[in-house]
Write a protein that holds these residues in place. Structure first.
Motif, PDB file in Angstrom:
ATOM      1  N   SER A  42       0.839  -1.188   0.000  1.00 40.96           N
ATOM      2  CA  SER A  42       0.000   0.000   0.000  1.00 40.96           C
ATOM      3  C   SER A  42       0.882   1.250   0.000  1.00 40.96           C
ATOM      4  O   SER A  42       1.878   1.310   0.703  1.00 40.96           O
ATOM      5  CB  SER A  42      -0.856  -0.080   1.259  1.00 40.96           C
ATOM      6  OG  SER A  42      -1.638   1.045   1.344  1.00 40.96           O
ATOM      7  N   GLY A  43       0.535   2.207  -0.856  1.00 43.99           N
ATOM      8  CA  GLY A  43       1.306   3.450  -0.939  1.00 43.99           C
ATOM      9  C   GLY A  43       2.478   3.396  -1.901  1.00 43.99           C
ATOM     10  O   GLY A  43       3.206   4.376  -2.053  1.00 43.99           O
ATOM     11  N   CYS A  44       2.669   2.263  -2.605  1.00 45.36           N
ATOM     12  CA  CYS A  44       3.851   2.148  -3.479  1.00 45.36           C
ATOM     13  C   CYS A  44       3.644   2.810  -4.836  1.00 45.36           C
ATOM     14  O   CYS A  44       4.569   2.883  -5.640  1.00 45.36           O
ATOM     15  CB  CYS A  44       4.265   0.687  -3.658  1.00 45.36           C
ATOM     16  SG  CYS A  44       3.172  -0.236  -4.738  1.00 45.36           S
ATOM     17  N   GLY A  45       2.415   3.294  -5.121  1.00 42.68           N
ATOM     18  CA  GLY A  45       2.218   4.034  -6.371  1.00 42.68           C
ATOM     19  C   GLY A  45       1.375   3.333  -7.423  1.00 42.68           C
ATOM     20  O   GLY A  45       1.279   3.808  -8.558  1.00 42.68           O
ATOM     21  N   LYS A  46       0.718   2.241  -7.056  1.00 40.21           N
ATOM     22  CA  LYS A  46      -0.071   1.487  -8.042  1.00 40.21           C
ATOM     23  C   LYS A  46      -1.212   2.330  -8.612  1.00 40.21           C
ATOM     24  O   LYS A  46      -1.390   2.409  -9.826  1.00 40.21           O
ATOM     25  CB  LYS A  46      -0.649   0.201  -7.401  1.00 40.21           C
ATOM     26  CG  LYS A  46       0.392  -0.695  -6.771  1.00 40.21           C
ATOM     27  CD  LYS A  46      -0.235  -1.914  -6.093  1.00 40.21           C
ATOM     28  CE  LYS A  46      -1.187  -1.623  -4.953  1.00 40.21           C
ATOM     29  NZ  LYS A  46      -0.539  -1.019  -3.753  1.00 40.21           N
ATOM     30  N   SER A  47      -2.005   2.939  -7.709  1.00 42.30           N
ATOM     31  CA  SER A  47      -3.155   3.727  -8.183  1.00 42.30           C
ATOM     32  C   SER A  47      -2.676   4.912  -9.012  1.00 42.30           C
ATOM     33  O   SER A  47      -3.258   5.213 -10.059  1.00 42.30           O
ATOM     34  CB  SER A  47      -3.981   4.254  -7.012  1.00 42.30           C
ATOM     35  OG  SER A  47      -4.608   3.188  -6.356  1.00 42.30           O
ATOM     36  N   THR A  48      -1.632   5.565  -8.558  1.00 43.60           N
ATOM     37  CA  THR A  48      -1.124   6.711  -9.308  1.00 43.60           C
ATOM     38  C   THR A  48      -0.712   6.268 -10.706  1.00 43.60           C
ATOM     39  O   THR A  48      -1.078   6.906 -11.705  1.00 43.60           O
ATOM     40  CB  THR A  48       0.077   7.348  -8.567  1.00 43.60           C
ATOM     41  OG1 THR A  48      -0.335   7.658  -7.234  1.00 43.60           O
ATOM     42  CG2 THR A  48       0.542   8.610  -9.265  1.00 43.60           C
ATOM     43  N   ALA A  49       0.023   5.162 -10.779  1.00 43.86           N
ATOM     44  CA  ALA A  49       0.484   4.692 -12.087  1.00 43.86           C
ATOM     45  C   ALA A  49      -0.699   4.369 -12.999  1.00 43.86           C
ATOM     46  O   ALA A  49      -0.759   4.814 -14.151  1.00 43.86           O
ATOM     47  CB  ALA A  49       1.382   3.466 -11.912  1.00 43.86           C
TER      48      ALA A  49
HETATM   49  N1  LIG Z   1      -3.423  13.366  -4.580  1.00 50.49           N
HETATM   50  C1  LIG Z   1      -2.357  13.073  -3.823  1.00 50.49           C
HETATM   51  N2  LIG Z   1      -1.730  14.042  -3.115  1.00 50.49           N
HETATM   52  C2  LIG Z   1      -0.651  13.760  -2.350  1.00 50.49           C
HETATM   53  N3  LIG Z   1      -0.115  12.526  -2.222  1.00 50.49           N
HETATM   54  C3  LIG Z   1      -0.705  11.520  -2.886  1.00 50.49           C
HETATM   55  C4  LIG Z   1      -1.855  11.726  -3.713  1.00 50.49           C
HETATM   56  N4  LIG Z   1      -2.224  10.546  -4.255  1.00 50.49           N
HETATM   57  C5  LIG Z   1      -1.352   9.632  -3.777  1.00 50.49           C
HETATM   58  N5  LIG Z   1      -0.436  10.220  -2.970  1.00 50.49           N
HETATM   59  C6  LIG Z   1       0.695   9.541  -2.291  1.00 50.49           C
HETATM   60  O1  LIG Z   1       1.431   8.894  -3.315  1.00 50.49           O
HETATM   61  C7  LIG Z   1       1.903   7.619  -2.864  1.00 50.49           C
HETATM   62  C8  LIG Z   1       1.371   6.553  -3.806  1.00 50.49           C
HETATM   63  O2  LIG Z   1      -0.034   6.470  -3.630  1.00 50.49           O
HETATM   64  P1  LIG Z   1      -0.940   5.441  -4.436  1.00 50.49           P
HETATM   65  O3  LIG Z   1      -0.601   5.539  -5.867  1.00 50.49           O
HETATM   66  O4  LIG Z   1      -2.335   5.708  -4.036  1.00 50.49           O
HETATM   67  O5  LIG Z   1      -0.420   4.047  -3.861  1.00 50.49           O
HETATM   68  P2  LIG Z   1      -1.110   2.599  -3.891  1.00 50.49           P
HETATM   69  O6  LIG Z   1      -2.244   2.649  -4.860  1.00 50.49           O
HETATM   70  O7  LIG Z   1      -0.004   1.671  -4.288  1.00 50.49           O
HETATM   71  O8  LIG Z   1      -1.557   2.325  -2.487  1.00 50.49           O
HETATM   72  C9  LIG Z   1       1.416   7.470  -1.431  1.00 50.49           C
HETATM   73  O9  LIG Z   1       2.452   7.870  -0.571  1.00 50.49           O
HETATM   74  C10 LIG Z   1       0.246   8.430  -1.357  1.00 50.49           C
HETATM   75  O10 LIG Z   1       0.062   8.910  -0.046  1.00 50.49           O
END
Ligand SMILES: Nc1ncnc2c1ncn2[C@@H]1O[C@H](COP(=O)(O)OP(=O)(O)O)[C@@H](O)[C@H]1O
Ligand SMILES: [Mg+2]
Length: 255
Positions: free
Chosen positions: A36-43
């Motif tokens: 969790s938090g490794c960037g999957k959703s962002t990617a």
């Molecule tokens: N809109 C945002 N603003 C600030 N930080 C963010 C935002 N979205 C995600 N993050 C941070 O970016 C990192 C990757 O998040 P995310 O892609 O959601 O991870 P995952 O889906 O792997 O859990 C995390 O540290 C999260 O807190």
């Protein structure tokens, strides 16, 4: 074919995705895993630009999504289905209307939208629930409406961001069954973010592991989960062994 090159995204001082390179063949099912938090959703969200990356290119069949103007992006998004953890159905609309809504808003004529919506609800096993409102459906059924909503566009690429994560454990299976069927019998390319190990083992053509914003390992499930090279891969292997051993012990009644 989807080719992501050198994707990078920073939130303030936090680097969420870094040097992310991924090539997904047409029809391939890639399961993206990592803590969790490794960037999957962002990617995965940068792929249809729900999140704008700071740099990188994303080529879907030779067109660069990152370089698209708004009109072109709107067209491209119709070819990309997205299934979210929270399905965000509209409470006052029936399952059929929820699936139709996006189609109608994107200009599909009403009758045609209705038959496409009914078809996709049928594909997720909800042909008997077309008129049900979300509060008359279980969480698993609601998520299947969410899947039908994405399917209605007949997308060439489907992105799934932890589609079972907010479901009661007992309802997870019905959603995984639908996902597996889609992965096996449809030509859509799929990127699935999930923590469901048995699904990943059974369905993934390829596992991609992320840690701290980067891809740290990728390969067939039989390779990544059997002879991992990354720390994350090793931890997944231990988890699979633990789950297999404890299940076997409980079944045989041993402590
Ligand atoms: N809109 C945002 N603003 C600030 N930080 C963010 C935002 N979205 C995600 N993050 C941070 O970016 C990192 C990757 O998040 P995310 O892609 O959601 O991870 P995952 O889906 O792997 O859990 C995390 O540290 C999260 O807190
Ligand atoms: Mg996430």
């Amino acid at each position: 074919m989807l080719v992501i090159q050198d994707l990078y995204k920073q939130f303030g001082s936090l680097v969420a995705v870094n040097e992310f390179n991924l090539r997904v063949e047409t029809g391939e099912t890639v399961v993206l895993m990592g803590p969790s938090g490794c960037g999957k959703s962002t990617a995965i969200r940068t792929i249809n630009r729900l999140i704008e990356p700071d740099r990188g290119s994303i080529m879907l069949n030779d067109s660069n999504i990152i370089a698209m103007e708004p009109d072109e992006l709107r067209q491209a998004r119709k070819r990309i289905g997205f299934v979210f953890q929270h399905f965000n159905l509209i409470g006052r609309l029936s399952a059929l209307e929820n699936v139709m809504l996006g189609l109608v808003m994107s200009g599909v004529e009403r009758k045609n939208a209705e038959s496409r919506a009914a078809d996709s609800l049928c594909k997720v096993g909800l042909d008997n629930h077309l008129d049900h409102k979300p509060d008359q459906l279980s969480g698993g059924q609601q998520q299947r409406v969410g899947i039908a909503r994405a399917l209605a566009y007949e997308p060439e690429l489907m992105l799934w961001d932890e589609p079972t994560a907010s479901l009661d454990p007992i309802l997870v299976r019905e959603v995984l069954v639908v996902m597996e069927e889609l992965a096996r019998f449809r030509s859509s390319t799929m990127i699935v973010v999930t923590h469901e190990l048995p699904f990943a083992l059974r369905v993934a053509d390829r596992i991609v592991l992320m840690d701290h914003g980067r891809i740290v390992e990728e390969g067939k499930p039989s390779q990544v989960f059997v002879s991992p090279i990354s720390d994350i891969g090793k931890r997944y292997k231990e988890l699979i062994e633990y789950q297999m051993n404890t299940s076997a012990q409980s079944l045989s009644g041993k402590p």
